[in-house]
Structures are given as structure tokens and as C-alpha cells.
Design an enzyme around this catalytic site. Structure first.
Site, PDB file in Angstrom:
ATOM      1  N   ASP A   1      -7.063   2.438   4.671  1.00 52.39           N
ATOM      2  CA  ASP A   1      -8.139   1.523   5.035  1.00 52.39           C
ATOM      3  C   ASP A   1      -8.926   1.950   6.269  1.00 52.39           C
ATOM      4  OD1 ASP A   1      -7.587  -0.185   2.882  1.00 52.39           O
ATOM      5  OD2 ASP A   1      -6.067  -1.270   4.025  1.00 52.39           O
TER       6      ASP A   1
ATOM      7  N   GLY B   1      11.238  -3.776   6.659  1.00 50.61           N
ATOM      8  CA  GLY B   1       9.829  -3.705   6.278  1.00 50.61           C
ATOM      9  C   GLY B   1       9.593  -3.170   4.877  1.00 50.61           C
TER      10      GLY B   1
ATOM     11  N   VAL C   1       0.840  -1.202   0.000  1.00 52.07           N
ATOM     12  CA  VAL C   1       0.000   0.000   0.000  1.00 52.07           C
ATOM     13  C   VAL C   1       0.872   1.248   0.000  1.00 52.07           C
ATOM     14  CG1 VAL C   1      -1.727   1.315   1.276  1.00 52.07           C
ATOM     15  CG2 VAL C   1      -1.929  -1.172   1.120  1.00 52.07           C
TER      16      VAL C   1
ATOM     17  N   PRO D   1      11.455   0.736   9.083  1.00 50.86           N
ATOM     18  CA  PRO D   1      12.669  -0.088   9.197  1.00 50.86           C
ATOM     19  C   PRO D   1      12.992  -0.745   7.859  1.00 50.86           C
ATOM     20  CG  PRO D   1      11.196  -0.474  11.055  1.00 50.86           C
ATOM     21  CD  PRO D   1      10.432   0.358  10.072  1.00 50.86           C
TER      22      PRO D   1
END
Length: 268
Positions: free
Chosen positions: A127, A60, A37, A57
Site C-alpha cells: 500500500d 499476529g 495482506v 510474532p
């Protein structure tokens, strides 16, 4: 006071969003997160020429976001979000102009949202429609043409389907045609820069836009556009075959079609 009882005005349809083309060129956008996303959000704001700072990080980052980092398309801060990120960010050492959050941590996302509200920074929490100052719609892009479809957060997948359908209905080359119209507008403004001529410029450009097909507009050469501008003062627009006949340095008076038998082949 004017009598409005007999006049018909559009009905108000509440519950919508104000659709804007938000200009964020050279603005600083903070993206919190580095997954799929976040990658989409990053591409959206890079396409709008923003300065993007990604806080996440390194572990990620997905492959697309890592590509943006490695290509120096974004600035990467290798750690989790900190409240101080809303106070100062590189390269300007100023607060971000926009914050986009895309992390799988509802509590952290809500906390960032609240901090943004305190600082009056527009934010979008992925979301979570209730924690968004604005939504990302599904966008069709063809050069300068951008068409956004929004369901106001109710059906993103449906918005994508509608966007694809609209894109398939558009004629081929529409983006190129718009580019040519834009170039003509620039030339016209250079030729007639006075602000008082603005209304006349707009009326004439409207005639030009209505006179030619998309394919014809794409095929206009620089010489064609220069010749087209010769008709501006008269307020008329020549038919396409007239423009083509003027190629090679010919002027309208030299053309056989202007001998009176066919009249002046222009769009009034």
C-alpha cells in the site's frame, strides 16, 4: 545509415512498469507480517516455488498464515523484524532475495524499505507505491497460464475486476491445452535437439498452435502427439481427422484420405 523517415515505429508510452515473469524458484523471500495482506503475498510466492520466511510474532498470524506455518510450507520466526534479518535467514543463512512487508506500521515499513535499498534487495511495501521496486498485479491462473493485470498501483480493486472479466472470456480448458502444447514441445526437442533446428521448431510449433481449437488440443492423446511429430520434417500439420484416423498404429500412407482424391490433408 538506414533511412527511417518512412518507417512507422511504435510510440513510446512512458509511465508503465516492465511486466516480467520473475523466476524465484528456490529463492528466499522474507515476508514481514502475518495478516491478510501477508497471506496473499505468501501464497503468491509459494506458487512460484520460493522458500518463504515469515517474520512476525505468533500473536499476529491470521488463520491462513498459521496454516502455512503448521503445514511447514513456510519458515516462521516468532518475533518482530530485526535488521539482521537482511543479512542472514534460514535455511540458507544468506540474505533474502526479496522482501515483502505487510505490517500496519508506516514508520517501521519505511525503515525496512531504506535498509533494503542500502543492501540492494528488491522490496515491496504494501500500500505504499513509492516504496516498491515492483507491484503485485491481479492474476488469473489456469495451470501453466498466468495473466496479470496491473494498474501500476493506482487501482488494485479495478485490476481485480478487469482480471475477472478477462478470465470469463477465455475458453474452458485453456490451461489443459497449454499443457498439451508444452508436452509436444518437449517431445519435439527430444526428437530434434540440435540448436540449429530451433527456428524450424518454432515455426512448426506456431503452425500447430494455430491449426487446432482449444478443445481439440485438450483432446489430443499421447499417440496423437507422437503421430503429429511424424509430420515435423515436412514442415506440415495434419488436420484433426487425419490424426484421429492414424490411431491404432496406422501411418498416413495407409489412410484412404491420402489416395489423391482429396490431396494431402495437411496444413502447409
Amino acid at each position: 545509415m538506414a533511412n527511417t523517415k518512412q518507417q512507422k515505429f511504435p510510440d513510446v508510452q512512458g509511465g508503465g512498469s516492465l511486466i516480467l515473469a520473475w523466476q524465484i524458484k528456490n529463492k528466499t523471500v522474507l515476508v514481514v507480517g502475518g495478516g491478510e495482506v501477508a497471506a496473499g503475498r505468501i501464497l503468491n510466492v509459494l506458487n512460484a516455488d520460493a522458500h518463504v520466511v515469515v517474520v512476525c510474532p505468533a500473536s499476529g498470524l491470521n488463520t491462513e498464515v498459521r496454516h502455512r506455518v503448521d503445514s511447514n510450507e513456510v519458515t516462521h520466526i516468532d518475533r518482530v523484524f530485526e535488521p539482521a534479518d537482511l543479512e542472514t535467514l534460514p535455511p540458507t543463512n544468506a540474505p533474502p532475495d526479496m522482501v515483502l512487508v505487510a505490517v500496519d506500521d508506516p514508520a517501521a515499513s519505511t525503515q525496512i524499505w531504506k535498509l533494503c535499498k542500502e543492501r540492494r534487495i528488491p522490496a515491496n511495501i504494501a500500500d505504499v507505491p513509492s516504496e516498491c521496486d515492483f507491484y503485485f498485479g491481479s492474476v488469473h491462473r489456469d495451470g501453466p497460464l498466468q495473466i496479470m493485470v496491473s494498474t501500476n498501483g493506482k487501482g488494485p480493486r479495478l485490476a481485480a475486476s478487469i482480471r475477472k472479466w478477462i478470465g470469463n472470456q477465455l475458453p474452458a480448458g485453456v490451461g489443459n491445452a497449454i499443457e498439451r502444447v508444452g508436452e509436444l514441445r518437449v517431445k519435439l526437442r527430444q526428437m530434434v535437439p540440435d540448436a540449429d533446428d530451433g527456428p524450424k521448431r518454432m515455426r512448426w510449433m506456431t503452425k500447430v498452435s494455430d491449426a487446432y481449437s482449444w478443445d481439440d488440443m485438450c483432446a489430443l492423446t499421447d499417440e496423437d502427439m507422437d503421430n503429429l511429430l511424424k509430420f515435423y520434417q515436412s514442415g506440415k500439420v495434419p488436420e484433426l481427422h487425419v490424426l484421429k484416423a492414424m490411431r491404432g498404429g496406422k501411418v498416413p500412407e495407409d489412410l484412404d484420405i491420402f489416395d489423391g482424391s482429396f490431396g494431402f490433408s495437411v496444413v502447409a
